[in-house]
Write an enzyme that holds these catalytic residues in place. Structure first.
Site, PDB file in Angstrom:
ATOM      1  CG  ASN A 866       0.797  -3.935  -6.597  1.00 35.63           C
ATOM      2  OD1 ASN A 866       0.429  -2.993  -7.260  1.00 35.63           O
ATOM      3  ND2 ASN A 866       2.076  -4.174  -6.358  1.00 35.63           N
ATOM      4  CE1 TYR A 867      -1.492 -10.069  -5.993  1.00 32.16           C
ATOM      5  CE2 TYR A 867       0.561  -9.013  -5.369  1.00 32.16           C
ATOM      6  CZ  TYR A 867      -0.162  -9.811  -6.239  1.00 32.16           C
ATOM      7  OH  TYR A 867       0.437 -10.347  -7.340  1.00 32.16           O
ATOM      8  CB  ILE A 868      -3.688  -5.438   1.301  1.00 31.44           C
ATOM      9  CG1 ILE A 868      -2.781  -6.626   1.605  1.00 31.44           C
ATOM     10  CG2 ILE A 868      -4.625  -5.138   2.462  1.00 31.44           C
ATOM     11  CD1 ILE A 868      -1.810  -6.382   2.730  1.00 31.44           C
TER      12      ILE A 868
END
Length: 909
Positions: A866-868
DNA sequence: AAAGTAACTTAGAACAAAATAC
DNA sequence: GTATTTTGTTCTAAGTTACTTT
């Protein structure tokens, strides 16, 4: 329509290359030295000092703790509470052990125990910011040392320490500029590549039916449903409320679809490269034609065999299927922690009794106490069934699988504007007991079985109306082409809405995912100004602004979530804006200790050095009239915060900071990749970077239940290697006593070995040797028999065993005397070589052990998913020549095809 | 403004499959 | 092989955000 985002492309990463420093300011901070630290020492426990702990513990500080009555929503206390989360501090080692006490009783982050008045009324109590405090300087930027523990809420009832509170401090420091070397990023190129090249420009591919765009956006707001005539139709009030008009460009669609379909079938390929198209915006029309089969309901309940019955007070009960099913839900869980949890039991039992009232046992027994219920027979039956299943032959299993696949086939894909798209969660959630995380007030509550009457479907106007696989009519059918869900229902436990969407690999999800990262990259351009502004506002005379600035500081540096208010019927968890008095503690001169439960009741526990001004502000926000239970930021809400952010940059919200900081940090950490290392070493560097991000975002996992055992086993394995090394060493010395002087390094005893271990190990080896000898003997006999030869005498075995035993006696003797006779064929040279090899093996094993330890409570997956920004990974893989499949699993690759297509090796976030 | 609705993203646990150890 | 451990997938809870209603 779509045109919306022209700008999203090209983002340049200011300062990235140059980075040195600036970086410092960008990223959340890793203090000095970056990397490196991984070493042995891992966690620098900063906190040992004891400072930290004051959290709930000594109330002393807060002077008053009594609850505050006023709060607005006085959350009722549920008395209990206290139980939970014990953080036991497993091995004391961790920091806390230190001074006084570990956190024994419960760190209870949440003071919760009692009530938590989280009030909003409380808001407002604060005094206006008096200027009193404004100091002028702001200085050092925070350096954080973090500690962090996980103690997540998972506390299982049984006193197992599930997790200790452990601080995992990591401190990375960064050398000032060092980055130079960044291997990579080819300099410059960067600028350009910013834009992922080619692609970025949407080549207007003929989106098929054009329809879509053409469809007027007008429809924009909901199209509502009309009763589908076919079958029932009473679709309830279709979607309640909104009446929408629908534009649908439908007509053409059918045709298109057909062709498309054919094509697709032939060669799966031809995947739709949505990233080459213009992105579509928010409330816009998302589709023109939409076909799918909604949800798949689980099969109806099948009663248990007659002989399987729960007992009440020793008496077997014959339950009607309805209540038996509920009993079974609990029966299947009796060995889990949930079944021991008081709240869970209470809620379950309440619902179970209700069910029993309606569907009582034949026996005419009144069930009054859960303690008298014995679900063991059910539990055992389930276990037997599991065994049976496991024992099935390959063919049987295959047949079952085939039947299942066949059943699911119609639900796997949806057709969107003629394209085949994978559906995500098409299964209607089965009934069961609600498993809320942490201290959820509703845990254990019965979740009802869904029927078509519970479900509203959203589908193309011209699409055939799906027929549910169980009897019943849909609650509603609508045709809203501005949303992407296929079906939705309201779950009975919390009244939350549940949706069926396409899978993560679908174009809809992919588009918004990419847009998310583009937005985060956009932030790069504004972050300096934003930081400057909030730093300035830390001194604002307007309390609301001052609080907002301080909150923003935390969101930016600590990657906190926005933190919306929560209701009484949910677990008491917080995020930045909802932090309360008791979640933050000050330790002069400038340390702030955070200890609270965040999303999923995961504990966030960190000691952070902050700017002097921030420290002052917190002190102010916690000042007098405020007390436990009050909001720290009483003049701030997520709405206010996001509104402000939006004014700084269109589309900016609090969560964007998490994405931005995570990706930024990751990219920066990757610079530590050894340019000439092996693939394994590069991957290790990649994982280390991933880990930093996970820690930043506080992504934890519970430590596996056998972690300790497993760790001990590995340690023994290392010791076994050392044991071998010792034998080798002593042999060389026997060959050449002089070596002892010449090679002092070899003269030293292996560390971490003691008599105890020697005994154990030798006994072990002996047992194994005996075992092997026996097995070998048997095998030989069998073989001999087959070949018609004569069986060997048992005596032979005995002799062999005797020999073995003697050898071991020898071992023991050698150990006592510290002298080992060289084995046959041993030469000094060979031995030394073997020792070197052994050293390597030992070192490898040690590193592995340390790595495992570092990851035992950190979850890497969440940040990766989800974030990278996946393009960072793709670019890195290309640059370092690491196969992407070693970094992304199949599903991840399916999720990020766009990244693979657009990121070249010099791509930068 | 506060409370509620809607839609979508993010999250760890539970489970399943694949990889290793034995 | 079988057992165990690791990795990957599924499941669904728990967040965020924007919008609507009161």
């Amino acid at each position: 329509m779509a045109s919306a985002a022209p700008d999203k492309m090209a983002v340049s990463a200011p300062g990235f290359d140059s980075a040195p420093v600036t970086v410092a300011s960008h990223a959340p901070q890793l203090d000095d030295e970056d990397m490196s630290d991984d070493e042995p020492l891992i966690r620098k426990k900063v906190n040992g000092s004891g400072a930290k702990k004051r959290i709930g513990g000594d109330s002393s500080n807060s002077s008053d703790d009594d609850e505050k009555p006023l709060s607005k929503k006085p959350r009722v206390s549920n008395g209990m509470t206290s139980k939970k989360r014990r953080v036991v501090d497993s091995d004391s080692d961790e920091s806390d052990a230190g001074p006084s006490v570990k956190k024994e009783p419960e760190p209870t982050p949440k003071t919760n125990g009692t009530s938590k008045p989280r009030s909003s009324t409380a808001k407002k109590t604060a005094p206006p910011a008096t200027d009193s405090d404004l100091s002028e300087d702001d200085k050092p930027l925070a350096k954080r040392t973090t500690t962090n523990g996980n103690g997540s809420g998972k506390a299982n009832g049984n006193g197992k320490p599930t997790s200790a509170a452990k601080p995992k401090a990591k401190a990375t420091k960064k050398a000032p500029s060092s980055d130079e070397d960044s291997p990579s990023l080819s300099e410059e190129s960067s600028s350009e590549d910013e834009k992922p090249l080619a692609k970025r420009k949407p080549v207007p591919k003929p989106r098929q039916s054009a329809g879509s765009t053409t469809t007027t956006a007008a429809a924009k707001k909901k199209v509502k449903a009309e009763p589908e005539s076919d079958d029932d139709d009473d679709d309830v009030p279709l979607a309640k409320g909104k009446a929408k008009a629908k534009p649908t460009g439908k007509d053409k669609k059918p045709v298109v679809k057909k062709e498309k379909k054919v094509k697709e079938e032939e060669d799966e390929e031809e995947k739709y490269k949505w990233w080459e198209q213009e992105a579509l915006g928010d409330g816009e029309v998302k589709w023109t034609s939409f076909e799918h089969n909604a949800v798949l309901f689980p099969p109806p309940y099948i009663p248990l065999p007659k002989n399987v019955k729960m007992k009440y007070d020793g008496v077997p009960l014959t339950l009607p299927p309805e209540s038996e099913e509920v009993a079974g839900f609990f029966g299947a869980m009796i060995e889990t922690d949930h079944a021991q949890d008081a709240k869970f039991r209470e809620n379950f039992f309440k619902d179970f009794k209700t069910m029993l009232d309606k569907y009582p046992p034949k026996e005419n027994v009144k069930v009054k106490s859960l303690d008298k219920c014995d679900f063991k027979p059910m539990f055992e039956h389930f276990e037997r069934e599991k065994e049976k299943k496991k024992a099935m032959t390959r063919d049987e299993k295959k047949a079952i699988k085939e039947a299942k696949d066949k059943m699911e086939a119609p639900y796997l894909f949806a057709m969107v504007d003629g394209r085949k798209e994978k559906v995500g969660n098409f299964r209607a959630e089965p009934p069961g007991l609600f498993r809320g995380r942490g201290e959820h007030p509703k845990k254990g509550t019965l979740k009802h079985r869904l029927r078509p009457e519970d479900i509203i479907i959203n589908i193309g106007k011209d699409a055939p109306l799906p027929q549910a696989n169980i009897p019943g009519k849909w609650k509603g059918v609508q045709h809203d082409n501005t949303v992407t869900w296929l079906a939705h229902w309201k779950e009975n436990v919390n009244g939350n809405a549940k949706y069926v969407f396409l899978s993560a690999g679908s174009s809809w999800k992919g588009q918004s995912d990419r847009a998310k990262f583009e937005k985060a990259r956009e932030l790069i351009k504004h972050v300096d100004k934003i930081r400057k502004d909030y730093t300035e506002d830390l001194k604002s005379k307007v309390m609301a602004d001052r609080q907002r600035a301080t909150a923003l500081y935390f969101i930016d540096r600590l990657a906190l979530r926005a933190g919306n208010e929560k209701g009484e019927d949910e677990a008491d968890t917080v995020g930045c804006c909802s932090l309360r008095f008791e979640h933050v503690t000050l330790t002069p001169p400038n340390t702030v200790v955070f200890d609270f439960l965040g999303k999923d009741s995961m504990r966030f526990f960190q000691e952070v050095q902050v700017d002097a001004q921030v420290f002052k502000n917190i002190k102010l926000f916690k000042a007098e009239p405020k007390k436990k239970g009050d909001d720290l930021f009483d003049r701030l809400t997520t709405t206010l915060l996001n509104k402000h952010l939006n004014s700084m940059m269109p589309g900016l919200t609090a969560k964007v900071f998490r994405t931005y900081n995570a990706s930024w940090t990751f990219q920066k950490q990757l610079k530590n990749t050894p340019k000439n290392g092996t693939v394994a070493e590069k991957i290790a560097a990649y994982n280390t970077a991933n880990r930093e991000v996970a820690i930043l975002c506080n992504h934890q996992k519970s430590v596996s239940k056998n972690y300790d055992t497993s760790k001990a086993k590995h340690e023994d394995k290392i010791r076994a290697l050392k044991y071998q090394r010792m034998k080798l060493r002593l042999q060389v010395f026997s060959l050449d006593p002089k070596l002892k002087k010449k090679r002092p390094d070899l003269a030293e005893d292996e560390s971490d070995m003691d008599e105890d271990f020697f005994e154990r190990h030798e006994t072990d080896l002996l047992e194994k040797a005996i075992d092997n000898a026996k097995k070998k003997f048997e095998k030989e006999n069998i073989k001999a028999e087959e070949e018609g030869e004569k069986k060997k005498d048992k005596k032979e075995l005995d002799e062999r065993l005797k020999e073995i035993k003697d050898e071991f006696k020898e071992l023991r003797k050698e150990r006592k005397s510290k002298k080992v006779e060289p084995r046959r064929g041993a030469t000094e040279e060979k031995l030394l070589e073997q020792i070197t090899k052994m050293d390597e093996r030992i070192a490898t094993a040690k590193v592995q052990l340390e790595d495992r330890d570092k990851l035992k409570d950190v979850a890497l997956g969440t940040s990766k998913v989800n974030y990278i920004d996946p393009r960072i990974t793709v670019a890195w893989a290309k640059r370092y020549d690491v196969p992407l499949e070693k970094l992304f699993s199949k599903t991840l690759r399916e999720k990020f095809p766009w990244a693979e297509a657009e990121a070249e090796k010099n791509w930068v976030f």
